[in-house]
Design a protein around this motif. Sequence first.
Motif, mmCIF file in Angstrom:
data_model
loop_
_atom_site.group_PDB
_atom_site.id
_atom_site.type_symbol
_atom_site.label_atom_id
_atom_site.label_comp_id
_atom_site.label_asym_id
_atom_site.label_seq_id
_atom_site.Cartn_x
_atom_site.Cartn_y
_atom_site.Cartn_z
ATOM 1 N N GLU A 276 -3.365 11.842 0.337
ATOM 2 C CA GLU A 276 -4.193 12.527 1.747
ATOM 3 C C GLU A 276 -3.459 13.890 1.815
ATOM 4 O OE1 GLU A 276 -3.391 12.628 6.423
ATOM 5 O OE2 GLU A 276 -2.473 10.943 5.236
ATOM 6 N N SER B 21 -3.184 5.530 -1.951
ATOM 7 C CA SER B 21 -4.212 6.646 -1.367
ATOM 8 C C SER B 21 -3.360 7.942 -1.346
ATOM 9 C CB SER B 21 -4.628 6.278 0.088
ATOM 10 O OG SER B 21 -3.575 6.182 0.983
ATOM 11 N N HIS C 90 0.944 5.417 0.262
ATOM 12 C CA HIS C 90 0.269 6.407 0.916
ATOM 13 C C HIS C 90 0.883 7.783 0.745
ATOM 14 C CE1 HIS C 90 -2.641 8.278 3.794
ATOM 15 N NE2 HIS C 90 -1.597 9.112 4.077
ATOM 16 N N HIS D 124 0.875 -1.088 0.001
ATOM 17 C CA HIS D 124 0.072 0.133 0.127
ATOM 18 C C HIS D 124 0.827 1.183 -0.176
ATOM 19 C CE1 HIS D 124 -3.313 2.559 0.830
ATOM 20 N NE2 HIS D 124 -2.499 3.368 1.902
#
Length: 77
Positions: A45, A43, A5, A3
């Motif tokens: 942010e 992701s 981020h 993952h």
Amino acid sequence: MPHIHVRHYPRNFTEEQLRAIDEAVTAAVTSTFATGEDTVSISLEPVTPEDWDSQVLAEIAARRDELIKAPGYWNES
């Protein structure tokens, strides 16, 4: 697994920009980790400039042993 981020200053991405980020990051990760595209998640942010030092730079400093690239603006002293 894996993952990715990404924290960044707030901005509006176009669908084309999001697709480009997805493709570039996914290609690098699948190649490096020898895994398939279906195992990668990404992701984004947004973090305001006012919160950057306390939220992001503080984490970078606390986890410097995990960095593979330090930011050029960071003065470690």
